[in-house]
Design a protein around this motif. Sequence first.
Motif, PDB file in Angstrom:
ATOM      1  N   ASN A   3     -57.989 -80.559   9.432  1.00  0.00           N
ATOM      2  CA  ASN A   3     -58.846 -80.559   8.249  1.00  0.00           C
ATOM      3  C   ASN A   3     -60.132 -81.323   8.567  1.00  0.00           C
ATOM      4  N   TYR A 225     -61.066 -68.604   6.453  1.00  0.00           N
ATOM      5  CA  TYR A 225     -60.636 -68.587   5.052  1.00  0.00           C
ATOM      6  C   TYR A 225     -61.370 -67.474   4.310  1.00  0.00           C
ATOM      7  N   ASN A 255     -56.198 -77.903   2.614  1.00  0.00           N
ATOM      8  CA  ASN A 255     -54.744 -78.071   2.769  1.00  0.00           C
ATOM      9  C   ASN A 255     -53.963 -77.075   1.926  1.00  0.00           C
ATOM     10  N   LYS A 258     -54.205 -73.425   3.554  1.00  0.00           N
ATOM     11  CA  LYS A 258     -54.096 -73.261   5.007  1.00  0.00           C
ATOM     12  C   LYS A 258     -53.021 -72.257   5.431  1.00  0.00           C
ATOM     13  N   GLU A 259     -52.087 -71.924   4.533  1.00  0.00           N
ATOM     14  CA  GLU A 259     -51.040 -70.970   4.896  1.00  0.00           C
ATOM     15  C   GLU A 259     -51.556 -69.532   4.839  1.00  0.00           C
ATOM     16  N   ASN A 260     -52.088 -69.120   3.688  1.00  0.00           N
ATOM     17  CA  ASN A 260     -52.544 -67.725   3.562  1.00  0.00           C
ATOM     18  C   ASN A 260     -54.055 -67.561   3.699  1.00  0.00           C
ATOM     19  N   LYS A 261     -54.787 -68.699   3.818  1.00  0.00           N
ATOM     20  CA  LYS A 261     -56.238 -68.676   4.051  1.00  0.00           C
ATOM     21  C   LYS A 261     -57.022 -67.988   2.923  1.00  0.00           C
TER      22      LYS A 261
END
Length: 369
Positions: A3, A225, A255, A258-261
């Motif tokens: 980050n 992202y 944060n 961050k998984e699926n952007k």
Amino acid sequence: MNNPFNPSFGRVPAVFLNRGQLINNVIQELDNPNSPYKVSIVYGMRGVGKTTFLTEVSKRIVEKPDWIAVDLAMGSDLMAALVDNLYMKAGNEFQKAFESIKGVNFSAFGLQLSANISKPTFSTYQGILTNMFDKLKKKGIKVLITLDEVKSNSELKAFAGYYQLLNRQDYPVALMMTGLPENISELQNEDVMTFLLRGKRIALSALNLAQVEISYNNVFKKSGYQVTEDILSKMALMTMGYSYAFQLLGYLVWNAAKENKVIDQSLLDEIKPEYLVELDQNTYTKIFSSLSPQDKKFVLAMAQSSKHRVSIKEIRERLNRPSNFVANYRRRLLDDQVIKSTNYGEVAFTLPFFKEYVLRQYRFEQGLE
């Protein structure tokens, strides 16, 4: 990728909104021996980016071959710390020259005084420093001394007195300090500090919202992202240009997504409660507690208005106070950067969601009565 946003205080984040033109102006002015920037004060409320600004100026000035920057911290013996840091920042040529000063010895452990100096005094350090500055001046080397988050105390008063002496004797030494508005006002009321009134005051206030939006766009899109311009605009508005809020919101959004952007409205709604809690705990509680009882009544009268831009007339009617009374506290809050003038006879809060914070505090206090 880690980050890049950092909402911690006192550290320069990997991503920050560079006040480029202002920093360029300061660097240029420092090279002018007659510039008011020779003594300058960077002030603003907590979280506005004072330390980052000071660090960037210090980093930029040492890129010039004829400058040394020495960064000092409140709470230390400023004169002794200046001796040690000046030695450490100087190159080999000057270190050897400093080592020739009678009665002193420099090592990896700092300054060592000769045996006949049992207890160093202010005058001891003053003599050593003046000798050091003499050697630097002869070689055309200028020095920038920085002091972060200054407060009035005996140590600072003594240090300021010595700096005045350097200034009067035309040594090429500049002093740049940062502080909260109320602390800077206190300093300038001290007799030994009156020379600060002749220096340059650099007020750091809200950042440009377009700049905030562009920075978010660059960071998130380059990191893969997905985010629309509409969401980026909403994120910028959620910060209101407040530097700490820019870092905090960016950190939380990074944060959370961050998984699926994907950054969308549902994600902003999800992180908003945590965002508000962090703003409250880390900055607003300290800012609000530093206000006087009458200051608090003024901001409460503002917060109770249904309007974003509140007229002074409405505030005066809510407080049931005369114009000169209201004008005095308006000026105080403007100086402290809690509010801003938006139009003739109108003011607004400078901080995001501060109105909601003030109203919550009022409800809590009412519940305790």
